[in-house]
Scaffold this motif. Structure first.
Motif: not given
Length: 163
Positions: A45, A57, A64, A92
């Motif tokens: 992430r 993200v 997300a 996204t």
């Protein structure tokens, strides 16, 4: 540094968004670490940053996941807020430069962010331009992202407030 946000139908990540009065920040506790790991994929992430608020993200997919970060309540502006209609979905992000990399934060937008708070409803809105119309997507329990087309406009947050 252009960011393009897209939406597709999906269930939001289940969990609890909290605002800690003592830590002066947000945290998100997923209901299932397995669900979080599945959404994250294997690439780890990173965060997209709006001032000091972080949008976590998944590196591989750009999805997300949730928000977290330091955001002192003393700086919030009081305003009546009502959560607009919000659909569940996956948001996204695609960055043209730099690419998403694990643990390397990228700014969403360098503009000033307003933080609005409604004490009655408990809603917090972090927004960069209040005049721009937006479509809301709930990506995680209590975490809504406002988009105008493929442009990021705001967060609408409905946290549990804790000491």
């Amino acid at each position: 540094m252009a960011h393009e946000f897209t939406v597709e139908a999906a269930n939001p990540l289940e969990g609890t968004l909290r605002y800690s009065e003592s830590d002066r920040g947000f945290s998100f506790q997923p209901r299932s670490l397995d669900d979080l790991a599945r959404l994250e994929g294997g690439g780890g992430r990173t965060s997209l940053v709006a001032d000091t608020l972080q949008l976590e993200v998944a590196v591989d997919s750009g999805r997300a996941l949730y928000v977290w970060g330091y955001l002192p309540k003393e700086s919030w502006q009081r305003e009546e807020l009502e959560l607009p209609v919000s659909e569940s979905g996956a948001v996204t992000v695609e960055l043209d430069d730099p690419p998403l990399e694990e643990h390397i934060s990228v700014s969403i937008d360098r503009s000033d962010w307003d933080v609005l708070f409604d004490e009655t409803s408990g809603l917090v809105r972090v927004v960069r331009d209040r005049r721009v119309p937006e479509k809301l997507v709930e990506i995680a329990d209590g975490v809504h992202i406002g988009l105008n087309g493929t442009e990021f406009i705001s967060f609408w947050l409905s946290p549990e407030f804790v000491e």
